[in-house]
Write an enzyme that holds these catalytic residues in place. Structure first.
Site, short mmCIF file in Angstrom:
data_model
loop_
_atom_site.label_atom_id
_atom_site.label_comp_id
_atom_site.label_asym_id
_atom_site.label_seq_id
_atom_site.Cartn_x
_atom_site.Cartn_y
_atom_site.Cartn_z
N LYS A 11 6.99 -3.54 5.53
CA LYS A 11 5.57 -3.42 6.20
C LYS A 11 5.00 -4.73 6.61
O LYS A 11 5.48 -6.02 5.96
CB LYS A 11 4.66 -2.90 5.29
N PHE A 59 -6.88 8.24 3.77
CA PHE A 59 -6.41 6.96 3.99
C PHE A 59 -5.69 6.70 5.35
O PHE A 59 -5.08 5.32 5.59
CB PHE A 59 -5.29 6.77 2.71
N ARG A 87 14.44 4.83 -3.13
CA ARG A 87 13.08 4.89 -3.82
C ARG A 87 12.85 4.30 -5.10
O ARG A 87 11.93 3.84 -5.52
CB ARG A 87 12.80 6.45 -3.70
N THR A 93 4.66 4.02 -5.32
CA THR A 93 3.92 4.28 -4.16
C THR A 93 2.77 3.14 -4.43
O THR A 93 2.45 2.29 -3.79
CB THR A 93 3.46 5.36 -3.66
N ARG A 104 8.06 -3.12 -4.79
CA ARG A 104 6.38 -2.89 -4.70
C ARG A 104 5.78 -3.81 -5.92
O ARG A 104 4.72 -4.63 -5.57
CB ARG A 104 6.11 -1.42 -4.83
N ASN A 114 1.86 -2.11 0.70
CA ASN A 114 2.56 -1.82 -0.68
C ASN A 114 3.91 -2.29 -0.31
O ASN A 114 4.99 -1.80 -0.92
CB ASN A 114 2.66 -0.67 -1.30
N HIS A 117 8.32 0.91 2.92
CA HIS A 117 8.12 2.41 3.05
C HIS A 117 9.61 2.71 2.84
O HIS A 117 10.55 2.12 3.69
CB HIS A 117 7.81 2.82 4.15
#
Length: 142
Positions: A11, A59, A87, A93, A104, A114, A117
């Site tokens: 991100k 959000f 994951r 998350t 993260r 965060n 993704h």
């Protein structure tokens, strides 16, 4: 074990921190093979389309704005149980709940910013990969 493909985004906040190489090194150290990758800047249409399942949630607008705020890296990772393993590497998350040593925990700034993704299922991975990559952009290496 089954070889799977999963979709991943680095991100804008992690790209701004120059963390791309570190994150890719973590993917490769975990046994993933990168079979596709590109940097891009999302348009509003792309961001809203990608996150369409969240439209109407509180959000959504902030997430779309954040994802448009700077360049991102999109990539396809291949490996055994890729969806779940990615994951696990990403962490929770909400970075406040992410275990030490996860992406993260190490790179996130907030719930929205965060850092990464990752697809949450094989079906999501297939849809998300197709959203950003054509078949000829994916280069199996094995």
């Amino acid at each position: 074990m089954t070889i799977e493909r999963t979709f991943s985004i680095v991100k804008p906040n992690a790209v701004a921190k120059n963390a791309i190489g570190s994150i890719y090194a973590r993917f490769e150290s975990a046994g993933f093979t990168l079979v596709a990758a590109k940097m891009l800047r999302l348009s509003r249409e792309q961001a809203e389309g990608f996150y369409a399942e969240h439209k109407g949630k509180p959000f959504f607008d902030g997430l779309v704005e954040f994802m448009m705020s700077g360049p991102i890296m999109v990539q396809v990772l291949e490996g055994e149980n890729a969806v779940q393993r990615n994951r696990d590497i990403m962490g929770a998350t909400n970075p406040a709940n992410a275990l030490a040593g996860t992406l993260r925990a190490d790179y996130a700034d907030s719930f929205t910013a965060n850092a990464v993704h990752g697809s949450d299922s094989i079906e999501s991975a297939q849809r998300e990969i197709a959203y950003f990559f054509s078949d000829d952009e994916i280069c199996p290496r094995a």
